[in-house]
Design a protein around this motif. Structure first.
Motif, PDB file in Angstrom:
ATOM      1  N   GLY A   1      92.390  22.218  33.028  1.00  0.00           N
ATOM      2  CA  GLY A   1      90.907  22.281  32.405  1.00  0.00           C
ATOM      3  C   GLY A   1      90.223  21.450  33.275  1.00  0.00           C
ATOM      4  N   VAL A   2      89.105  21.649  33.677  1.00  0.00           N
ATOM      5  CA  VAL A   2      88.216  20.838  34.583  1.00  0.00           C
ATOM      6  C   VAL A   2      86.822  20.543  34.006  1.00  0.00           C
ATOM      7  CG1 VAL A   2      87.190  20.830  36.905  1.00  0.00           C
ATOM      8  CG2 VAL A   2      89.117  22.110  36.643  1.00  0.00           C
ATOM      9  N   THR A   3      86.590  19.285  33.975  1.00  0.00           N
ATOM     10  CA  THR A   3      85.221  18.805  33.748  1.00  0.00           C
ATOM     11  C   THR A   3      84.526  18.353  34.793  1.00  0.00           C
ATOM     12  OG1 THR A   3      86.044  16.464  32.980  1.00  0.00           O
ATOM     13  CG2 THR A   3      85.790  18.260  31.428  1.00  0.00           C
ATOM     14  N   GLY A   4      83.321  18.433  35.144  1.00  0.00           N
ATOM     15  CA  GLY A   4      82.590  18.072  36.367  1.00  0.00           C
ATOM     16  C   GLY A   4      81.139  18.559  36.177  1.00  0.00           C
ATOM     17  N   LYS A   5      80.685  18.751  37.568  1.00  0.00           N
ATOM     18  CA  LYS A   5      79.170  19.160  37.586  1.00  0.00           C
ATOM     19  C   LYS A   5      79.178  20.291  38.714  1.00  0.00           C
ATOM     20  CE  LYS A   5      77.995  15.087  40.586  1.00  0.00           C
ATOM     21  NZ  LYS A   5      77.244  13.804  40.325  1.00  0.00           N
ATOM     22  N   LEU A   6      78.137  20.952  38.646  1.00  0.00           N
ATOM     23  CA  LEU A   6      77.630  22.028  39.488  1.00  0.00           C
ATOM     24  C   LEU A   6      77.063  21.400  40.544  1.00  0.00           C
ATOM     25  CD1 LEU A   6      76.687  24.951  37.666  1.00  0.00           C
ATOM     26  CD2 LEU A   6      79.003  25.010  38.770  1.00  0.00           C
ATOM     27  N   LYS A   7      77.507  21.832  41.690  1.00  0.00           N
ATOM     28  CA  LYS A   7      76.797  21.163  43.293  1.00  0.00           C
ATOM     29  C   LYS A   7      76.449  22.250  44.248  1.00  0.00           C
ATOM     30  CE  LYS A   7      77.081  16.853  44.217  1.00  0.00           C
ATOM     31  NZ  LYS A   7      76.514  15.888  44.087  1.00  0.00           N
TER      32      LYS A   7
END
Length: 93
Positions: free
Chosen positions: A57-63
């Motif tokens: 599972g991944v949490t993060g932000k779009l760049k």
């Protein structure tokens, strides 16, 4: 990858699957691929524990960014910059 600056970066592809039934009632699978980029400790966790085929599972932000390829054509890329990785599934996978 270990950069000259001493920073560590991990870059990987992640597949997400969507299932639905079409107008005929037949099951359809739609797979999309996403580029994940992680830095520092998160990159180390990926390197150590998240091999090919592992569920994460991944949490993060779009760049989004752009660059010029070898032919001078401007290319645009959207990546997920991970700030947390969750290791899913059994330990034996």
């Amino acid at each position: 990858t270990n950069l000259e600056s001493g920073k560590k970066v991990a870059r990987l592809s992640l597949a997400t699957n969507e299932y639905y039934k079409d107008a005929k009632g037949e099951k359809v699978q739609n797979t999309e691929w996403h580029t994940i980029v992680a830095w520092g400790k998160t990159a180390e966790i990926i390197e150590k524990y998240a091999g090919k085929g592992k569920e994460i599972g991944v949490t993060g932000k779009l760049k989004s960014r752009s660059y010029e390829d070898k032919d001078g054509i401007k290319r645009y890329v959207t990546e997920v910059e991970a700030n947390e990785i969750l290791l899913l599934g059994s330990k034996d996978k």
